[in-house]
Design a protein around this motif. Structure first.
Motif, mmCIF file in Angstrom:
data_model
loop_
_atom_site.group_PDB
_atom_site.id
_atom_site.type_symbol
_atom_site.label_atom_id
_atom_site.label_comp_id
_atom_site.label_asym_id
_atom_site.label_seq_id
_atom_site.Cartn_x
_atom_site.Cartn_y
_atom_site.Cartn_z
ATOM 1 N N THR A 103 37.242 43.030 -9.894
ATOM 2 C CA THR A 103 35.917 43.505 -10.272
ATOM 3 C C THR A 103 35.310 44.263 -9.107
ATOM 4 O O THR A 103 35.369 43.809 -7.963
ATOM 5 N N THR A 104 34.740 45.415 -9.393
ATOM 6 C CA THR A 104 33.951 46.180 -8.432
ATOM 7 C C THR A 104 32.688 46.615 -9.146
ATOM 8 O O THR A 104 32.741 47.029 -10.310
ATOM 9 N N GLU A 154 38.308 45.939 -13.135
ATOM 10 C CA GLU A 154 39.253 46.938 -12.632
ATOM 11 C C GLU A 154 40.680 46.496 -12.909
ATOM 12 O O GLU A 154 40.953 45.299 -13.019
#
Length: 157
Positions: free
Chosen positions: A142-143, A148
């Motif tokens: 996760t970003t 992701e």
């Protein structure tokens, strides 16, 4: 023209990234998680941030940037850390040219494979890499509060 990024490019890189993020990720990244020019200019001005960064320049204007280097989790693997193109230059070959430069640079540095992290919902980027032989390798993360996927490719000579 592709050239190494310099500290004098910091503001232009920050502005480019923000425009590119707002264009590409408007439906993926929530507004509070969007990058800002101030954050990105500080990043590009920091020690080491420009290592492995190359810009595409047209008529003296930065229209694209790619950053590459070893993967943080496995330094024997190369990593494309980011590829951003001015929204108005999308489809003009800037991204493809930066991509080819990055892959050649990684290969010349001795990397036999590389990874790139892409937002799971970014069909445009996923298609760009899939057309070039990349595929999701099962890793996810996760970003900016968005899921992701990690893509991987062997860098054949």
């Amino acid at each position: 023209m592709i050239r190494p990024a310099t500290v004098t490019d910091a503001r232009a890189l920050a502005e480019l990234e923000v425009r590119a993020w707002r264009w590409a990720y408007v439906d993926i990244v929530a507004e509070p998680e969007m990058i800002t020019v101030e954050e990105r200019e500080a990043h590009w001005s920091s020690d080491g941030a420009l290592d492995g960064a190359f810009v595409a320049e047209v008529e003296g204007r930065v229209v694209g940037v790619v950053k590459l280097g070893p993967d943080a989790d496995d330094p024997s693997v190369g990593r494309l850390c980011g590829l951003d193109v001015e929204p108005a230059a999308q489809g003009a070959g800037v991204g493809a040219t930066l991509y080819e430069h990055a892959v050649t640079t990684l290969r010349d540095a001795g990397f036999s494979e590389a990874v790139v992290w892409l937002f799971a919902d970014n069909g445009h980027a996923r298609g760009f890499y899939e057309r070039r032989g990349w595929s999701a390798d099962g890793a996810s993360g996760t970003t900016a509060e968005a899921p992701e996927l990690r893509y991987r490719q062997t860098l054949a000579p």
